[in-house]
Scaffold this motif. Sequence first.
Motif, PDB file in Angstrom:
ATOM      1  N   SER A  58       0.832  -1.207   0.000  1.00 57.46           N
ATOM      2  CA  SER A  58       0.000   0.000   0.000  1.00 57.46           C
ATOM      3  C   SER A  58       0.862   1.251   0.000  1.00 57.46           C
ATOM      4  O   SER A  58       0.534   2.242  -0.653  1.00 57.46           O
ATOM      5  N   ALA A  59       1.954   1.221   0.736  1.00 51.65           N
ATOM      6  CA  ALA A  59       2.877   2.360   0.743  1.00 51.65           C
ATOM      7  C   ALA A  59       3.529   2.517  -0.621  1.00 51.65           C
ATOM      8  O   ALA A  59       3.702   3.634  -1.112  1.00 51.65           O
ATOM      9  N   LEU A  60       3.877   1.407  -1.237  1.00 50.58           N
ATOM     10  CA  LEU A  60       4.472   1.445  -2.571  1.00 50.58           C
ATOM     11  C   LEU A  60       3.511   2.073  -3.569  1.00 50.58           C
ATOM     12  O   LEU A  60       3.906   2.906  -4.383  1.00 50.58           O
ATOM     13  N   ARG A  61       2.242   1.699  -3.507  1.00 54.71           N
ATOM     14  CA  ARG A  61       1.251   2.295  -4.417  1.00 54.71           C
ATOM     15  C   ARG A  61       1.029   3.771  -4.116  1.00 54.71           C
ATOM     16  O   ARG A  61       0.826   4.571  -5.019  1.00 54.71           O
ATOM     17  N   SER A  62       1.084   4.130  -2.849  1.00 54.95           N
ATOM     18  CA  SER A  62       0.835   5.504  -2.437  1.00 54.95           C
ATOM     19  C   SER A  62       2.003   6.438  -2.767  1.00 54.95           C
ATOM     20  O   SER A  62       1.797   7.561  -3.211  1.00 54.95           O
ATOM     21  N   SER A  63       3.226   5.970  -2.545  1.00 53.53           N
ATOM     22  CA  SER A  63       4.425   6.798  -2.723  1.00 53.53           C
ATOM     23  C   SER A  63       5.533   5.979  -3.376  1.00 53.53           C
ATOM     24  O   SER A  63       6.559   5.684  -2.748  1.00 53.53           O
ATOM     25  N   PRO A  64       5.364   5.612  -4.637  1.00 52.41           N
ATOM     26  CA  PRO A  64       6.321   4.693  -5.265  1.00 52.41           C
ATOM     27  C   PRO A  64       7.755   5.215  -5.322  1.00 52.41           C
ATOM     28  O   PRO A  64       8.687   4.453  -5.056  1.00 52.41           O
ATOM     29  N   GLN A  65       7.942   6.475  -5.648  1.00 44.25           N
ATOM     30  CA  GLN A  65       9.311   6.996  -5.748  1.00 44.25           C
ATOM     31  C   GLN A  65      10.004   6.967  -4.394  1.00 44.25           C
ATOM     32  O   GLN A  65      11.164   6.568  -4.291  1.00 44.25           O
ATOM     33  N   LEU A  66       9.309   7.398  -3.360  1.00 42.94           N
ATOM     34  CA  LEU A  66       9.883   7.392  -2.016  1.00 42.94           C
ATOM     35  C   LEU A  66      10.207   5.974  -1.580  1.00 42.94           C
ATOM     36  O   LEU A  66      11.314   5.702  -1.098  1.00 42.94           O
ATOM     37  N   VAL A  67       9.280   5.054  -1.740  1.00 42.01           N
ATOM     38  CA  VAL A  67       9.496   3.679  -1.296  1.00 42.01           C
ATOM     39  C   VAL A  67      10.659   3.046  -2.053  1.00 42.01           C
ATOM     40  O   VAL A  67      11.516   2.399  -1.455  1.00 42.01           O
ATOM     41  N   HIS A  68      10.736   3.262  -3.359  1.00 40.06           N
ATOM     42  CA  HIS A  68      11.869   2.723  -4.123  1.00 40.06           C
ATOM     43  C   HIS A  68      13.187   3.336  -3.649  1.00 40.06           C
ATOM     44  O   HIS A  68      14.190   2.625  -3.507  1.00 40.06           O
ATOM     45  N   ARG A  69      13.189   4.635  -3.378  1.00 39.00           N
ATOM     46  CA  ARG A  69      14.410   5.281  -2.883  1.00 39.00           C
ATOM     47  C   ARG A  69      14.822   4.678  -1.542  1.00 39.00           C
ATOM     48  O   ARG A  69      15.998   4.349  -1.325  1.00 39.00           O
ATOM     49  N   LEU A  70      13.877   4.500  -0.640  1.00 40.10           N
ATOM     50  CA  LEU A  70      14.189   3.934   0.673  1.00 40.10           C
ATOM     51  C   LEU A  70      14.634   2.478   0.569  1.00 40.10           C
ATOM     52  O   LEU A  70      15.520   2.040   1.302  1.00 40.10           O
ATOM     53  N   GLN A  71      14.037   1.728  -0.353  1.00 42.29           N
ATOM     54  CA  GLN A  71      14.476   0.351  -0.570  1.00 42.29           C
ATOM     55  C   GLN A  71      15.918   0.322  -1.076  1.00 42.29           C
ATOM     56  O   GLN A  71      16.716  -0.523  -0.646  1.00 42.29           O
ATOM     57  N   ASN A  72      16.261   1.248  -1.957  1.00 39.80           N
ATOM     58  CA  ASN A  72      17.636   1.319  -2.468  1.00 39.80           C
ATOM     59  C   ASN A  72      18.621   1.710  -1.369  1.00 39.80           C
ATOM     60  O   ASN A  72      19.713   1.145  -1.284  1.00 39.80           O
ATOM     61  N   VAL A  73      18.244   2.657  -0.533  1.00 35.67           N
ATOM     62  CA  VAL A  73      19.099   3.058   0.595  1.00 35.67           C
ATOM     63  C   VAL A  73      19.320   1.872   1.524  1.00 35.67           C
ATOM     64  O   VAL A  73      20.445   1.596   1.940  1.00 35.67           O
ATOM     65  N   ARG A  74      18.252   1.162   1.828  1.00 35.19           N
ATOM     66  CA  ARG A  74      18.363  -0.013   2.705  1.00 35.19           C
ATOM     67  C   ARG A  74      19.263  -1.071   2.071  1.00 35.19           C
ATOM     68  O   ARG A  74      20.121  -1.649   2.744  1.00 35.19           O
ATOM     69  N   ALA A  75      19.085  -1.329   0.790  1.00 38.86           N
ATOM     70  CA  ALA A  75      19.895  -2.344   0.097  1.00 38.86           C
ATOM     71  C   ALA A  75      21.374  -1.960   0.120  1.00 38.86           C
ATOM     72  O   ALA A  75      22.233  -2.813   0.370  1.00 38.86           O
ATOM     73  N   LYS A  76      21.674  -0.708  -0.115  1.00 37.84           N
ATOM     74  CA  LYS A  76      23.074  -0.254  -0.105  1.00 37.84           C
ATOM     75  C   LYS A  76      23.673  -0.350   1.296  1.00 37.84           C
ATOM     76  O   LYS A  76      24.844  -0.695   1.444  1.00 37.84           O
ATOM     77  N   SER A  77      22.867  -0.053   2.312  1.00 31.58           N
ATOM     78  CA  SER A  77      23.401  -0.112   3.672  1.00 31.58           C
ATOM     79  C   SER A  77      23.670  -1.543   4.118  1.00 31.58           C
ATOM     80  O   SER A  77      24.474  -1.780   5.006  1.00 31.58           O
ATOM     81  N   PHE A  78      23.005  -2.508   3.492  1.00 31.36           N
ATOM     82  CA  PHE A  78      23.251  -3.917   3.797  1.00 31.36           C
ATOM     83  C   PHE A  78      24.199  -4.552   2.792  1.00 31.36           C
ATOM     84  O   PHE A  78      24.386  -5.766   2.800  1.00 31.36           O
ATOM     85  N   GLY A  79      24.756  -3.740   1.894  1.00 33.74           N
ATOM     86  CA  GLY A  79      25.793  -4.228   0.979  1.00 33.74           C
ATOM     87  C   GLY A  79      25.317  -4.976  -0.227  1.00 33.74           C
ATOM     88  O   GLY A  79      26.104  -5.696  -0.846  1.00 33.74           O
ATOM     89  N   HIS A  80      24.050  -4.817  -0.589  1.00 38.66           N
ATOM     90  CA  HIS A  80      23.597  -5.454  -1.830  1.00 38.66           C
ATOM     91  C   HIS A  80      22.577  -4.556  -2.513  1.00 38.66           C
ATOM     92  O   HIS A  80      21.830  -3.835  -1.863  1.00 38.66           O
ATOM     93  N   ALA A  81      22.571  -4.618  -3.816  1.00 40.25           N
ATOM     94  CA  ALA A  81      21.639  -3.799  -4.592  1.00 40.25           C
ATOM     95  C   ALA A  81      20.308  -4.495  -4.702  1.00 40.25           C
ATOM     96  O   ALA A  81      20.215  -5.714  -4.592  1.00 40.25           O
ATOM     97  N   ARG A  82      19.267  -3.725  -4.934  1.00 38.21           N
ATOM     98  CA  ARG A  82      17.914  -4.211  -5.109  1.00 38.21           C
ATOM     99  C   ARG A  82      17.751  -4.888  -6.428  1.00 38.21           C
ATOM    100  O   ARG A  82      18.240  -4.561  -7.418  1.00 38.21           O
TER     101      ARG A  82
END
Length: 82
Positions: A58-82
């Motif tokens: 639901s958050a992804l549908r509501s704010s896709p750009q923000l959610v994708h950006r946050l997913q990318n930040v999380r992936a980078k902080s854990f050392g792997h890309a999305r």
Amino acid sequence: MPATTPETALTELDRSILLFEEEWQGGKSAKSNAIRQRFGISSVQYHHRLAVLVDDPSALRSSPQLVHRLQNVRAKSFGHAR
């Protein structure tokens, strides 16, 4: 059965957190203070809820750009890309 909108599964707090995160421009210490003042919760509670929202369809549908950006930040902080 009523039609659903992208926001129907999100609480008012969830929508407010997503909007706040999209609009925030200041530094980290100022953000902690703003979170406490605006939401009445700690920065830890806010970021925990935000982390849950990053995986919420639901958050992804509501704010896709923000959610994708946050997913990318999380992936980078854990050392792997999305």
